[in-house]
Design a protein around this motif. Sequence first.
Motif, PDB file in Angstrom:
ATOM      1  N   LEU A 119      11.091  16.595   7.117  1.00  0.00           N
ATOM      2  CA  LEU A 119      10.570  16.760   8.476  1.00  0.00           C
ATOM      3  C   LEU A 119      10.975  15.578   9.351  1.00  0.00           C
ATOM      4  CD1 LEU A 119       7.043  18.171   7.602  1.00  0.00           C
ATOM      5  CD2 LEU A 119       8.700  19.298   9.095  1.00  0.00           C
ATOM      6  N   GLU A 120      11.069  14.386   8.740  1.00  0.00           N
ATOM      7  CA  GLU A 120      11.453  13.204   9.503  1.00  0.00           C
ATOM      8  C   GLU A 120      12.949  13.105   9.737  1.00  0.00           C
ATOM      9  OE1 GLU A 120       9.647   9.641   7.817  1.00  0.00           O
ATOM     10  OE2 GLU A 120       7.720  10.643   8.049  1.00  0.00           O
TER      11      GLU A 120
ATOM     12  N   TYR B 155      13.872  19.580  17.174  1.00  0.00           N
ATOM     13  CA  TYR B 155      12.439  19.325  17.192  1.00  0.00           C
ATOM     14  C   TYR B 155      12.174  17.845  17.013  1.00  0.00           C
ATOM     15  CZ  TYR B 155      12.520  18.535  12.170  1.00  0.00           C
ATOM     16  OH  TYR B 155      12.780  18.016  10.934  1.00  0.00           O
TER      17      TYR B 155
ATOM     18  N   TRP C 222       9.175  15.462  15.134  1.00  0.00           N
ATOM     19  CA  TRP C 222       8.038  15.449  14.201  1.00  0.00           C
ATOM     20  C   TRP C 222       7.339  14.113  14.332  1.00  0.00           C
ATOM     21  CZ3 TRP C 222       4.695  17.718  11.130  1.00  0.00           C
ATOM     22  CH2 TRP C 222       4.183  17.087   9.979  1.00  0.00           C
TER      23      TRP C 222
ATOM     24  N   LEU D 266       5.049  19.333  15.233  1.00  0.00           N
ATOM     25  CA  LEU D 266       6.458  19.502  15.577  1.00  0.00           C
ATOM     26  C   LEU D 266       6.530  19.946  17.028  1.00  0.00           C
ATOM     27  CD1 LEU D 266       6.023  21.116  12.546  1.00  0.00           C
ATOM     28  CD2 LEU D 266       8.465  20.714  12.614  1.00  0.00           C
TER      29      LEU D 266
END
Lengths: 146, 146
Positions: B17-18, B41, B43, B48
Amino acid sequence: MSVRLLSERIADTRAKLESEVDLWVASASASGDAYLLPLSYYWDGATLTMATPATTRTARNLRRAGWARLGLGPTRDVVIVEGPVVEIAVEADDALAEAHARAAGFDARNSPGYVFFQLRPERILAWRNPAEAEAGPIMLNGAWLA
Amino acid sequence: MSVRLLSERIADTRAKLESEVDLWVASASASGDAYLLPLSYYWDGATLTMATPATTRTARNLRRAGWARLGLGPTRDVVIVEGPVVEIAVEADDALAEAHARAAGFDARNSPGYVFFQLRPERILAWRNPAEAEAGPIMLNGAWLA
């Protein structure tokens, strides 16, 4: 920013259709609930064939709609995130806009008509193989399970 | 087939996610038309945030549903395929089942309850940057454009 010739984009896409193993399948119920799942596929040069259990949500949705929208890209390391999403004006929070610009590579405040959608994960799935997929989610009700 | 510990899957997912830039956004209209598009996106460790024009199909769908399902995986080399999809019994065509098994890594005939869905592309988009995205599709009405 270089733009490939149309003929190059077609050649690259055909090569990708031949070399990839998985794709993302978007589908929806009659009442408008979107669903997303990666499936393996076979490309014969003219059609893509995917196999899935007949009773799954994806199968029911595809059967109903008779139409699919598929996305190609490596998916052997899958993370699926679900949760409520809210709309935020791009001018509403400069710190958010700046952080988004650093992460995404463009500043939405300079993009006419843009808005933010912000999702807070409620459920997260993560798998690299079927056994991990069956091991269940890693986040439920917004909480990491370990 | 090794299964990561739950704590490892969570750590890997948070790292993903990072580190990723894009994700796949599935959405649907009230009448059940599925849509799929990759967006960049941001995060922040808990949410998000994606930016998109307020009037796009994705924006309208997300606004209506207030819920999203997102898929993470590298998407800087996007191919999106759309077209009619038909259901085929896994026993109906052995050559198809064998070709699918070679491509997908599993034989659907050995997977109880599985069916095939076969899509014939009618429209294909392919891009590696926004300029290519604006250059339009590479297949229309089932025909490659070059």
